[in-house]
Design an enzyme around this catalytic site. Sequence first.
Site, PDB file in Angstrom:
ATOM      1  N   ASP A  88     -40.413   8.175  41.546  1.00  0.00           N
ATOM      2  CA  ASP A  88     -39.979   8.876  42.564  1.00  0.00           C
ATOM      3  C   ASP A  88     -40.183  10.351  42.554  1.00  0.00           C
ATOM      4  OD1 ASP A  88     -37.574  10.111  41.172  1.00  0.00           O
ATOM      5  OD2 ASP A  88     -37.123   7.889  40.840  1.00  0.00           O
ATOM      6  N   ASP A 139     -48.802   1.142  31.897  1.00  0.00           N
ATOM      7  CA  ASP A 139     -47.592   0.883  30.758  1.00  0.00           C
ATOM      8  C   ASP A 139     -46.977   1.985  29.797  1.00  0.00           C
ATOM      9  OD1 ASP A 139     -46.103   0.036  28.608  1.00  0.00           O
ATOM     10  OD2 ASP A 139     -46.634  -2.156  29.013  1.00  0.00           O
ATOM     11  N   GLY A 140     -45.867   2.721  29.964  1.00  0.00           N
ATOM     12  CA  GLY A 140     -45.533   3.731  29.204  1.00  0.00           C
ATOM     13  C   GLY A 140     -45.432   3.441  27.797  1.00  0.00           C
ATOM     14  N   ASP A 157     -37.605   8.345  31.878  1.00  0.00           N
ATOM     15  CA  ASP A 157     -36.839   8.270  33.325  1.00  0.00           C
ATOM     16  C   ASP A 157     -37.100   6.623  33.740  1.00  0.00           C
ATOM     17  OD1 ASP A 157     -35.711   8.490  35.798  1.00  0.00           O
ATOM     18  OD2 ASP A 157     -36.822   9.975  36.588  1.00  0.00           O
ATOM     19  N   SER A 158     -36.653   5.842  33.068  1.00  0.00           N
ATOM     20  CA  SER A 158     -36.517   4.473  33.028  1.00  0.00           C
ATOM     21  C   SER A 158     -35.485   3.659  33.945  1.00  0.00           C
ATOM     22  CB  SER A 158     -36.542   3.729  31.784  1.00  0.00           C
ATOM     23  OG  SER A 158     -35.379   3.977  31.374  1.00  0.00           O
ATOM     24  N   THR A 159     -35.801   2.635  34.273  1.00  0.00           N
ATOM     25  CA  THR A 159     -34.697   1.484  34.820  1.00  0.00           C
ATOM     26  C   THR A 159     -33.863   1.133  33.803  1.00  0.00           C
ATOM     27  OG1 THR A 159     -36.295  -0.234  34.594  1.00  0.00           O
ATOM     28  CG2 THR A 159     -36.179   0.857  36.756  1.00  0.00           C
ATOM     29  N   PRO A 164     -38.988  -5.325  32.026  1.00  0.00           N
ATOM     30  CA  PRO A 164     -40.035  -4.298  31.718  1.00  0.00           C
ATOM     31  C   PRO A 164     -39.565  -3.019  31.112  1.00  0.00           C
ATOM     32  CG  PRO A 164     -39.851  -4.560  34.210  1.00  0.00           C
ATOM     33  CD  PRO A 164     -38.965  -5.410  33.663  1.00  0.00           C
TER      34      PRO A 164
HETATM   35  N1  AG3 Z   1     -33.219   5.628  36.247  1.00  0.00           N
HETATM   36  C1  AG3 Z   1     -31.653   5.248  35.839  1.00  0.00           C
HETATM   37  C2  AG3 Z   1     -31.178   4.261  37.041  1.00  0.00           C
HETATM   38  C3  AG3 Z   1     -30.176   3.312  36.357  1.00  0.00           C
HETATM   39  C4  AG3 Z   1     -29.241   3.058  37.454  1.00  0.00           C
HETATM   40  N2  AG3 Z   1     -29.053   1.510  36.888  1.00  0.00           N
HETATM   41  C5  AG3 Z   1     -28.317   0.846  37.873  1.00  0.00           C
HETATM   42  N3  AG3 Z   1     -28.272   1.232  39.309  1.00  0.00           N
HETATM   43  N4  AG3 Z   1     -27.930  -0.328  37.582  1.00  0.00           N
HETATM   44  C6  AG3 Z   1     -33.258   6.249  37.429  1.00  0.00           C
HETATM   45  C7  AG3 Z   1     -34.565   6.783  37.984  1.00  0.00           C
HETATM   46  C8  AG3 Z   1     -34.405   7.666  39.118  1.00  0.00           C
HETATM   47  N5  AG3 Z   1     -35.579   8.583  38.978  1.00  0.00           N
END
Ligand code: AG3
Length: 276
Positions: A88, A139-140, A157-159, A164
Amino acid sequence: MAGRNWFNELHTSSSGILLEISKPIAYRKSSYQEIWIFDNPVFGKVLVLDGCVMTTEKDEFFYHEMLAHPALTTHPKPERVLIIGGGDGGTLREVLRYPEVGKATLVELDRDVIDLAKRHLPSLSISFSDPRAEVVIGDGAKFVKTAKSSYDVVLVDSTDPVGPAEILFSEGFYRDIKALIGRDGILALQCESPFLHMDFIKSQKKILSSIFGRVNFYNAVVPTYPGSLWSFAFASDSVDPLELKRKPPEGLRYYDEHIHRAAFTLPPFMRDEIER
Ligand code: AG3
Protein backbone atom coordinates in the site's frame (compact mmCIF):
# COMPACT_ATOMS: atom_id res chain seq x y z
CA MET A 1 -28.82 -1.38 10.05
CA ALA A 2 -31.35 -2.59 7.51
CA GLY A 3 -30.85 -1.48 3.94
CA ARG A 4 -27.21 -0.67 4.61
CA ASN A 5 -24.24 -2.81 3.61
CA TRP A 6 -21.76 -4.09 6.17
CA PHE A 7 -18.34 -5.67 6.12
CA ASN A 8 -17.27 -7.80 9.03
CA GLU A 9 -14.04 -9.49 9.96
CA LEU A 10 -14.02 -12.04 12.77
CA HIS A 11 -11.03 -11.58 15.09
CA THR A 12 -11.90 -14.64 17.18
CA SER A 13 -14.70 -17.17 16.77
CA SER A 14 -16.96 -14.84 18.71
CA SER A 15 -15.81 -11.25 18.21
CA GLY A 16 -14.67 -8.99 15.43
CA ILE A 17 -15.06 -5.68 13.64
CA LEU A 18 -18.06 -4.31 11.77
CA LEU A 19 -17.70 -1.54 9.18
CA GLU A 20 -20.36 -0.02 6.98
CA ILE A 21 -19.62 -0.15 3.26
CA SER A 22 -20.84 3.26 2.22
CA LYS A 23 -19.36 2.79 -1.25
CA PRO A 24 -17.57 -0.13 -2.90
CA ILE A 25 -14.43 1.22 -4.58
CA ALA A 26 -12.53 -1.72 -6.09
CA TYR A 27 -12.45 -5.47 -6.10
CA ARG A 28 -9.80 -7.67 -7.72
CA LYS A 29 -8.96 -11.33 -7.48
CA SER A 30 -5.20 -11.32 -7.98
CA SER A 31 -2.95 -14.36 -8.37
CA TYR A 32 -2.44 -14.35 -4.60
CA GLN A 33 -5.51 -13.01 -2.87
CA GLU A 34 -8.80 -11.13 -2.99
CA ILE A 35 -8.20 -7.41 -2.79
CA TRP A 36 -11.04 -5.22 -1.79
CA ILE A 37 -11.31 -1.47 -1.17
CA PHE A 38 -14.46 0.20 0.10
CA ASP A 39 -15.36 3.50 1.68
CA ASN A 40 -16.49 3.90 5.29
CA PRO A 41 -17.74 7.16 6.83
CA VAL A 42 -15.48 6.87 9.90
CA PHE A 43 -12.32 5.21 8.56
CA GLY A 44 -12.25 6.45 4.97
CA LYS A 45 -11.13 3.96 2.37
CA VAL A 46 -10.51 0.50 3.82
CA LEU A 47 -8.06 -1.97 2.24
CA VAL A 48 -9.01 -5.61 2.79
CA LEU A 49 -6.92 -8.63 1.75
CA ASP A 50 -8.60 -12.05 1.90
CA GLY A 51 -11.19 -10.73 4.32
CA CYS A 52 -8.70 -9.09 6.71
CA VAL A 53 -8.47 -5.34 7.22
CA MET A 54 -4.94 -4.29 6.28
CA THR A 55 -5.26 -0.57 6.70
CA THR A 56 -7.65 2.34 6.48
CA GLU A 57 -7.09 5.92 5.37
CA LYS A 58 -7.97 7.30 8.80
CA ASP A 59 -6.03 5.02 11.14
CA GLU A 60 -3.11 3.92 8.95
CA PHE A 61 -0.74 6.42 10.54
CA PHE A 62 -0.82 4.65 13.91
CA TYR A 63 0.59 1.51 12.31
CA HIS A 64 2.88 2.86 9.60
CA GLU A 65 4.53 5.47 11.81
CA MET A 66 5.11 2.86 14.50
CA LEU A 67 6.53 0.25 12.16
CA ALA A 68 9.01 2.68 10.61
CA HIS A 69 10.11 5.34 13.10
CA PRO A 70 11.43 3.42 16.11
CA ALA A 71 14.04 1.75 13.87
CA LEU A 72 14.80 4.89 11.87
CA THR A 73 15.37 7.14 14.87
CA THR A 74 17.64 4.64 16.62
CA HIS A 75 19.86 3.41 13.79
CA PRO A 76 23.18 5.34 13.69
CA LYS A 77 23.05 5.86 9.91
CA PRO A 78 19.96 4.56 8.11
CA GLU A 79 20.95 4.97 4.48
CA ARG A 80 19.55 1.82 2.91
CA VAL A 81 16.20 0.46 3.96
CA LEU A 82 14.47 -2.73 2.85
CA ILE A 83 10.72 -3.12 3.21
CA ILE A 84 9.22 -6.59 2.81
CA GLY A 85 5.53 -6.38 1.89
CA GLY A 86 3.86 -3.03 2.43
CA GLY A 87 2.37 -2.78 -1.06
CA ASP A 88 0.00 0.00 0.00
CA GLY A 89 3.04 2.29 0.34
CA GLY A 90 2.37 3.57 3.87
CA THR A 91 5.63 2.27 5.36
CA LEU A 92 7.62 3.50 2.35
CA ARG A 93 6.17 6.98 2.83
CA GLU A 94 7.31 7.04 6.47
CA VAL A 95 10.82 5.75 5.62
CA LEU A 96 11.37 8.37 2.95
CA ARG A 97 10.65 11.20 5.38
CA TYR A 98 14.32 10.89 6.42
CA PRO A 99 16.83 12.73 4.23
CA GLU A 100 19.46 10.23 5.49
CA VAL A 101 17.71 7.44 3.57
CA GLY A 102 19.30 7.31 0.13
CA LYS A 103 17.40 4.29 -1.11
CA ALA A 104 14.38 2.33 0.04
CA THR A 105 13.69 -1.00 -1.64
CA LEU A 106 10.18 -2.42 -1.30
CA VAL A 107 9.63 -6.08 -2.15
CA GLU A 108 5.95 -6.89 -2.64
CA LEU A 109 4.59 -10.23 -3.81
CA ASP A 110 1.37 -8.92 -5.33
CA ARG A 111 1.68 -6.19 -7.95
CA ASP A 112 -2.10 -5.71 -7.89
CA VAL A 113 -1.93 -4.38 -4.32
CA ILE A 114 0.49 -1.66 -5.43
CA ASP A 115 -1.59 -0.93 -8.52
CA LEU A 116 -4.84 -0.53 -6.57
CA ALA A 117 -3.15 1.51 -3.83
CA LYS A 118 -1.74 3.87 -6.47
CA ARG A 119 -5.22 4.33 -7.94
CA HIS A 120 -7.34 4.51 -4.83
CA LEU A 121 -5.14 5.22 -1.79
CA PRO A 122 -3.03 8.20 -2.87
CA SER A 123 -2.28 9.37 0.68
CA LEU A 124 -0.54 6.03 1.30
CA SER A 125 1.02 5.35 -2.09
CA ILE A 126 2.36 8.87 -2.65
CA SER A 127 6.02 7.86 -2.21
CA PHE A 128 6.17 5.28 -5.00
CA SER A 129 7.09 8.23 -7.23
CA ASP A 130 10.04 9.26 -5.02
CA PRO A 131 13.29 8.70 -6.95
CA ARG A 132 14.79 6.99 -3.87
CA ALA A 133 12.10 4.29 -3.97
CA GLU A 134 12.85 1.02 -5.72
CA VAL A 135 10.04 -1.51 -6.15
CA VAL A 136 10.69 -5.20 -6.66
CA ILE A 137 7.71 -7.44 -7.42
CA GLY A 138 8.54 -10.80 -5.91
CA ASP A 139 8.71 -13.10 -2.95
CA GLY A 140 10.32 -11.38 0.05
CA ALA A 141 11.69 -14.65 1.45
CA LYS A 142 13.41 -15.47 -1.82
CA PHE A 143 14.65 -11.89 -2.13
CA VAL A 144 16.48 -11.91 1.20
CA LYS A 145 18.01 -15.30 0.40
CA THR A 146 19.67 -14.06 -2.76
CA ALA A 147 20.09 -10.30 -2.19
CA LYS A 148 23.53 -8.97 -3.02
CA SER A 149 23.37 -5.60 -1.24
CA SER A 150 23.35 -4.96 2.47
CA TYR A 151 20.81 -2.88 4.39
CA ASP A 152 20.80 -0.77 7.51
CA VAL A 153 17.16 -1.30 8.43
CA VAL A 154 14.74 -4.03 7.35
CA LEU A 155 11.02 -3.54 8.00
CA VAL A 156 8.59 -6.42 7.55
CA ASP A 157 5.12 -5.08 6.76
CA SER A 158 3.30 -8.36 6.26
CA THR A 159 -0.19 -9.79 6.50
CA ASP A 160 -1.05 -12.16 9.35
CA PRO A 161 1.24 -15.21 9.77
CA VAL A 162 -0.97 -17.56 7.76
CA GLY A 163 -0.69 -18.64 4.12
CA PRO A 164 1.88 -16.80 2.01
CA ALA A 165 3.12 -14.63 4.92
CA GLU A 166 3.89 -17.54 7.24
CA ILE A 167 7.43 -17.80 5.94
CA LEU A 168 8.02 -14.14 6.86
CA PHE A 169 7.93 -15.15 10.53
CA SER A 170 10.30 -18.10 10.21
CA GLU A 171 13.78 -18.68 11.55
CA GLY A 172 15.27 -19.15 8.08
CA PHE A 173 13.89 -15.82 6.91
CA TYR A 174 15.28 -14.01 9.95
CA ARG A 175 18.69 -15.61 9.47
CA ASP A 176 18.77 -14.41 5.88
CA ILE A 177 17.91 -10.89 7.06
CA LYS A 178 20.59 -11.03 9.71
CA ALA A 179 23.13 -11.81 7.00
CA LEU A 180 22.02 -8.70 5.09
CA ILE A 181 22.10 -6.22 7.96
CA GLY A 182 25.16 -7.30 9.88
CA ARG A 183 25.92 -6.23 13.43
CA ASP A 184 24.67 -2.67 13.27
CA GLY A 185 21.43 -3.31 11.42
CA ILE A 186 17.90 -3.30 12.77
CA LEU A 187 14.99 -5.57 11.90
CA ALA A 188 11.50 -4.36 12.85
CA LEU A 189 8.37 -6.30 12.10
CA GLN A 190 4.66 -6.26 12.81
CA CYS A 191 3.95 -8.99 15.35
CA GLU A 192 0.18 -9.32 15.90
CA SER A 193 -1.89 -8.61 19.00
CA PRO A 194 -0.67 -8.98 22.59
CA PHE A 195 -4.27 -9.41 23.71
CA LEU A 196 -5.17 -12.16 21.25
CA HIS A 197 -1.92 -13.71 20.03
CA MET A 198 0.42 -13.86 23.02
CA ASP A 199 1.57 -17.41 22.29
CA PHE A 200 2.55 -16.34 18.80
CA ILE A 201 4.47 -13.34 20.15
CA LYS A 202 6.29 -15.56 22.63
CA SER A 203 7.29 -17.95 19.87
CA GLN A 204 8.61 -15.03 17.82
CA LYS A 205 10.62 -13.81 20.78
CA LYS A 206 12.21 -17.24 21.07
CA ILE A 207 13.10 -17.48 17.38
CA LEU A 208 14.43 -13.91 17.15
CA SER A 209 16.48 -14.28 20.34
CA SER A 210 18.26 -17.29 18.87
CA ILE A 211 19.53 -15.04 16.05
CA PHE A 212 19.83 -11.47 17.34
CA GLY A 213 21.67 -10.24 20.42
CA ARG A 214 18.91 -7.85 21.48
CA VAL A 215 15.21 -8.45 20.96
CA ASN A 216 12.55 -6.10 22.25
CA PHE A 217 8.86 -5.64 21.67
CA TYR A 218 6.85 -2.47 21.54
CA ASN A 219 3.17 -1.73 21.17
CA ALA A 220 0.87 0.73 19.50
CA VAL A 221 -2.85 1.15 19.27
CA VAL A 222 -4.34 0.36 15.87
CA PRO A 223 -8.12 0.87 16.08
CA THR A 224 -9.11 -1.49 13.26
CA TYR A 225 -6.80 -4.42 14.11
CA PRO A 226 -7.69 -7.51 16.14
CA GLY A 227 -7.35 -6.72 19.83
CA SER A 228 -6.74 -2.99 19.06
CA LEU A 229 -3.34 -3.12 20.74
CA TRP A 230 -0.70 -4.21 18.24
CA SER A 231 2.85 -5.37 18.78
CA PHE A 232 6.08 -4.95 16.86
CA ALA A 233 9.39 -6.72 17.32
CA PHE A 234 12.67 -4.81 17.26
CA ALA A 235 15.78 -6.95 16.77
CA SER A 236 19.44 -6.10 16.37
CA ASP A 237 22.82 -7.06 17.73
CA SER A 238 24.12 -3.70 18.80
CA VAL A 239 21.40 -1.05 18.78
CA ASP A 240 19.82 0.08 22.03
CA PRO A 241 16.15 0.63 21.13
CA LEU A 242 15.81 3.37 23.73
CA GLU A 243 18.71 5.50 22.53
CA LEU A 244 17.44 7.92 19.92
CA LYS A 245 20.07 9.06 17.42
CA ARG A 246 17.98 11.69 15.67
CA LYS A 247 14.79 13.67 15.96
CA PRO A 248 11.69 12.23 14.32
CA PRO A 249 10.59 14.05 11.17
CA GLU A 250 8.11 16.91 11.46
CA GLY A 251 4.42 16.36 10.87
CA LEU A 252 3.89 12.92 12.41
CA ARG A 253 0.57 12.22 14.07
CA TYR A 254 1.23 9.27 16.40
CA TYR A 255 4.95 8.87 16.90
CA ASP A 256 7.27 11.17 18.83
CA GLU A 257 10.11 10.73 21.35
CA HIS A 258 7.68 10.27 24.25
CA ILE A 259 5.56 7.69 22.46
CA HIS A 260 8.80 5.92 21.55
CA ARG A 261 9.69 5.38 25.22
CA ALA A 262 6.14 4.60 26.19
CA ALA A 263 5.78 2.03 23.42
CA PHE A 264 8.72 -0.03 24.67
CA THR A 265 7.24 -0.04 28.17
CA LEU A 266 5.16 -3.20 28.10
CA PRO A 267 1.99 -3.63 30.13
CA PRO A 268 2.54 -6.18 32.93
CA PHE A 269 0.38 -8.90 31.35
CA MET A 270 2.68 -8.86 28.33
CA ARG A 271 5.96 -8.22 30.11
CA ASP A 272 5.40 -11.16 32.47
CA GLU A 273 4.79 -13.48 29.54
CA ILE A 274 7.67 -12.24 27.44
CA GLU A 275 10.36 -11.96 30.05
CA ARG A 276 9.64 -15.30 31.58
N1 AG3 B 1 -0.16 -5.48 8.09
C1 AG3 B 1 -0.70 -6.05 9.31
C2 AG3 B 1 -2.16 -6.29 9.21
C3 AG3 B 1 -2.67 -7.27 10.17
C4 AG3 B 1 -4.12 -7.09 10.37
N2 AG3 B 1 -4.75 -8.33 10.64
C5 AG3 B 1 -6.06 -8.54 10.53
N3 AG3 B 1 -6.88 -7.58 10.22
N4 AG3 B 1 -6.53 -9.72 10.74
C6 AG3 B 1 -0.77 -4.35 7.56
C7 AG3 B 1 -0.12 -3.87 6.31
C8 AG3 B 1 -0.37 -2.42 6.10
N5 AG3 B 1 0.65 -1.81 5.35
